[in-house]
Design a protein around this motif. Structure first.
Motif, PDB file in Angstrom:
ATOM      1  N   GLN A   1      -7.035 -14.733 -16.722  1.00  0.00           N
ATOM      2  CA  GLN A   1      -6.357 -13.438 -16.749  1.00  0.00           C
ATOM      3  C   GLN A   1      -6.646 -12.738 -18.069  1.00  0.00           C
ATOM      4  N   ILE A   2      -6.992 -11.473 -18.001  1.00  0.00           N
ATOM      5  CA  ILE A   2      -7.362 -10.703 -19.180  1.00  0.00           C
ATOM      6  C   ILE A   2      -6.385  -9.546 -19.326  1.00  0.00           C
ATOM      7  N   VAL A   3      -5.807  -9.399 -20.499  1.00  0.00           N
ATOM      8  CA  VAL A   3      -4.842  -8.334 -20.765  1.00  0.00           C
ATOM      9  C   VAL A   3      -5.519  -7.232 -21.567  1.00  0.00           C
ATOM     10  N   ASN A   4      -5.384  -6.006 -21.078  1.00  0.00           N
ATOM     11  CA  ASN A   4      -5.933  -4.846 -21.770  1.00  0.00           C
ATOM     12  C   ASN A   4      -4.864  -4.316 -22.730  1.00  0.00           C
ATOM     13  N   PRO A   5      -5.070  -4.387 -24.025  1.00  0.00           N
ATOM     14  CA  PRO A   5      -4.043  -3.924 -24.968  1.00  0.00           C
ATOM     15  C   PRO A   5      -3.794  -2.427 -24.894  1.00  0.00           C
ATOM     16  N   ALA A   6      -4.724  -1.681 -24.291  1.00  0.00           N
ATOM     17  CA  ALA A   6      -4.540  -0.230 -24.203  1.00  0.00           C
ATOM     18  C   ALA A   6      -3.432   0.163 -23.232  1.00  0.00           C
ATOM     19  N   ASN A   7      -3.227  -0.643 -22.174  1.00  0.00           N
ATOM     20  CA  ASN A   7      -2.182  -0.310 -21.192  1.00  0.00           C
ATOM     21  C   ASN A   7      -1.270  -1.487 -20.873  1.00  0.00           C
ATOM     22  N   ASN A   8      -1.548  -2.664 -21.468  1.00  0.00           N
ATOM     23  CA  ASN A   8      -0.773  -3.887 -21.244  1.00  0.00           C
ATOM     24  C   ASN A   8      -0.850  -4.363 -19.802  1.00  0.00           C
TER      25      ASN A   8
ATOM     26  N   ASN B   1     -20.300   0.913  -0.723  1.00  0.00           N
ATOM     27  CA  ASN B   1     -20.907  -0.120   0.103  1.00  0.00           C
ATOM     28  C   ASN B   1     -20.047  -0.336   1.338  1.00  0.00           C
ATOM     29  N   ARG B   2     -20.434  -1.265   2.192  1.00  0.00           N
ATOM     30  CA  ARG B   2     -19.802  -1.411   3.506  1.00  0.00           C
ATOM     31  C   ARG B   2     -19.287  -2.830   3.712  1.00  0.00           C
ATOM     32  N   LEU B   3     -18.674  -3.029   4.859  1.00  0.00           N
ATOM     33  CA  LEU B   3     -18.134  -4.332   5.222  1.00  0.00           C
ATOM     34  C   LEU B   3     -19.211  -5.197   5.865  1.00  0.00           C
ATOM     35  N   PRO B   4     -19.028  -6.533   5.876  1.00  0.00           N
ATOM     36  CA  PRO B   4     -19.955  -7.406   6.596  1.00  0.00           C
ATOM     37  C   PRO B   4     -19.940  -7.065   8.097  1.00  0.00           C
ATOM     38  N   PRO B   5     -20.998  -7.439   8.838  1.00  0.00           N
ATOM     39  CA  PRO B   5     -22.033  -8.393   8.391  1.00  0.00           C
ATOM     40  C   PRO B   5     -23.124  -7.798   7.516  1.00  0.00           C
ATOM     41  N   ALA B   6     -23.299  -6.481   7.532  1.00  0.00           N
ATOM     42  CA  ALA B   6     -24.368  -5.887   6.721  1.00  0.00           C
ATOM     43  C   ALA B   6     -23.957  -5.750   5.260  1.00  0.00           C
ATOM     44  N   GLY B   7     -22.664  -5.616   4.983  1.00  0.00           N
ATOM     45  CA  GLY B   7     -22.192  -5.429   3.625  1.00  0.00           C
ATOM     46  C   GLY B   7     -22.042  -6.737   2.876  1.00  0.00           C
ATOM     47  N   PRO B   8     -21.834  -6.656   1.558  1.00  0.00           N
ATOM     48  CA  PRO B   8     -21.815  -7.859   0.718  1.00  0.00           C
ATOM     49  C   PRO B   8     -20.441  -8.509   0.630  1.00  0.00           C
ATOM     50  N   LEU B   9     -20.441  -9.729   0.143  1.00  0.00           N
ATOM     51  CA  LEU B   9     -19.231 -10.408  -0.317  1.00  0.00           C
ATOM     52  C   LEU B   9     -19.259 -10.383  -1.844  1.00  0.00           C
ATOM     53  N   ASN B  10     -18.274  -9.749  -2.442  1.00  0.00           N
ATOM     54  CA  ASN B  10     -18.170  -9.634  -3.897  1.00  0.00           C
ATOM     55  C   ASN B  10     -16.849 -10.225  -4.369  1.00  0.00           C
ATOM     56  N   TYR B  11     -16.789 -10.606  -5.620  1.00  0.00           N
ATOM     57  CA  TYR B  11     -15.494 -10.795  -6.246  1.00  0.00           C
ATOM     58  C   TYR B  11     -14.827  -9.424  -6.375  1.00  0.00           C
ATOM     59  N   GLY B  12     -13.509  -9.402  -6.340  1.00  0.00           N
ATOM     60  CA  GLY B  12     -12.762  -8.186  -6.593  1.00  0.00           C
ATOM     61  C   GLY B  12     -12.044  -8.288  -7.925  1.00  0.00           C
ATOM     62  N   ILE B  13     -11.871  -7.170  -8.606  1.00  0.00           N
ATOM     63  CA  ILE B  13     -11.103  -7.142  -9.854  1.00  0.00           C
ATOM     64  C   ILE B  13      -9.678  -6.709  -9.525  1.00  0.00           C
ATOM     65  N   ILE B  14      -8.719  -7.593  -9.754  1.00  0.00           N
ATOM     66  CA  ILE B  14      -7.309  -7.341  -9.461  1.00  0.00           C
ATOM     67  C   ILE B  14      -6.626  -6.817 -10.716  1.00  0.00           C
ATOM     68  N   GLU B  15      -5.806  -5.800 -10.535  1.00  0.00           N
ATOM     69  CA  GLU B  15      -5.020  -5.244 -11.638  1.00  0.00           C
ATOM     70  C   GLU B  15      -3.538  -5.484 -11.363  1.00  0.00           C
ATOM     71  N   LEU B  16      -2.868  -6.054 -12.344  1.00  0.00           N
ATOM     72  CA  LEU B  16      -1.433  -6.297 -12.267  1.00  0.00           C
ATOM     73  C   LEU B  16      -0.760  -5.377 -13.277  1.00  0.00           C
TER      74      LEU B  16
END
Length: 362
Positions: free
Chosen positions: A11-18, A123-138
């Motif tokens: 988990q990474i905390v951004n000090p600019a917005n906490n 980009n698009r959904l599978p089957p033609a689209g990719p599987l990526n990691y997503g960046i979650i913001e809390l």
């Protein structure tokens, strides 16, 4: 000038917005990444200015070097891009010529590798689209793992061969169901079985595999499910893919197991957890076995080494959307189809209340 981020357990905390940022537990399509973000109590990241975009590149590009989903899409109205968080769109960083909606592309990814580092593409959904990691913001700085929970350790009241028992057996004869819980496992939990919730008829029989209604927990650090086992026949056995040791929210992961008809499915942190091993048939109902439910282990061993929280049993098959929406919410005990619910909010002692309409304590 880029500020320095603090990082703990992924988990990474951004000090600019906490705000706290983390990656999904695995590569997913855009919709599954969105559900996992919701299960964690957040959303796929909303990037509001160039400084936040640069922060994400600085924080995640060294870890990945590939694309990642962000929370922007035009799935509702083509050409009108909206953030999952509901925030206004005040900043974009498109690759020249993007978005181009090639082959109906509705979901946006940030490039975390060359040659378009930090720039965006639709980009698009599978089957033609990719599987990526997503960046979650809390967005909530106080958001984190459960504060009050049931803890099993090498020493203490729940240790060694200790098992918490619940006198009301709601599992017996159950048809479609959902079992969900938060769990935090120690490194020791990568070895053998560790049952979070179980119901056995005893421990005698071939290889000590007695008649079992259910045993859901972990095996070698991943989700494990055993249903309707009798001596000489294993019934249904499933072992998941995603590791539950480390990662997540300071080591905490949300697990849900859903039985719908003849299909048994596992989700970790709101995302599908494919089986690496599945064997055996599954009957239309769980066995009817007298005796209590065991929490944190079983009479035959397999004790949890770590924490459990928000253990729920439903007599319906919940959808992935329902699971994600409720994972970080405390529910009323009168919620329809919720037949057992241990919040573990007592803060101490040897009794845990079943908050569902069904009476009984553990």
């Amino acid at each position: 000038m880029l500020t320095t981020a603090s990082q703990c357990n992924g988990q990474i905390v951004n000090p600019a917005n906490n705000h706290t940022y983390l990656l999904t537990s695995q590569r997913l399509d855009a919709l599954s990444a969105r559900l996992q973000a919701q299960a964690f109590g957040g959303y796929l990241v909303a990037i509001n200015d160039a400084a936040e975009n640069a922060f994400l590149v600085q924080s995640f590009a060294p870890l990945m070097g590939i694309n990642a989903w962000i929370g922007l899409s035009d799935e509702v109205t083509e050409g009108t891009f909206l953030w999952d968080s509901g925030e206004p769109l005040t900043y974009t960083n498109w690759i020249p010529g993007e978005p181009n909606n090639l082959f109906d592309e509705d979901y946006v990814e940030i490039q975390l590798g060359l040659p378009n580092l930090g720039m965006w593409n639709d980009n698009r959904l599978p089957p033609a689209g990719p599987l990526n990691y997503g960046i979650i913001e809390l967005p909530n700085p106080s958001y984190g793992p459960p504060n009050t929970h049931l803890e099993f350790t090498a020493t203490g009241p729940f240790s060694g061969s200790s098992v918490v028992t619940a006198p009301t057996n709601v599992l017996s004869g159950l048809g479609d169901f959902t079992v969900e819980f938060w769990v935090k496992h120690s490194v020791a939990s990568t070895v053998g079985y560790h049952d979070v919730i179980a119901n056995f008829g005893g421990c005698s029989g071939t290889g000590s595999w007695s008649q079992r209604t259910m045993a859901i927990g972990t095996y070698q650090g991943s989700v494990s499910v055993l249903l309707n086992s009798v001596p000489g026949s294993s019934g249904f056995v499933g072992v998941g893919t995603v590791s539950l040791v480390g990662g997540g929210l300071e080591g905490w992961h949300h697990v849900s197991v859903v039985r719908s008809g003849a299909t048994v499915t596992s989700y970790v942190d709101g995302a599908l957890d494919p089986w690496t091993v599945t064997t055996g048939p599954y009957a239309t109902q769980l066995f009817s076995i007298t005796g209590p439910i065991q929490i944190g282990g079983s009479p035959c061993g397999g004790m949890v080494d770590g924490g459990i929280d928000e253990l729920r049993v439903w007599d319906v098959a919940l959808s992935p959307t329902q699971i994600a929406a409720q994972a970080r919410v405390s529910l009323p005990g009168t919620t329809p189809n919720l037949i057992a619910y241990w919040r573990f909010d007592e803060g101490g002692g040897m009794t845990a209340a079943n908050s569902a309409a069904v009476s009984g304590t553990a």
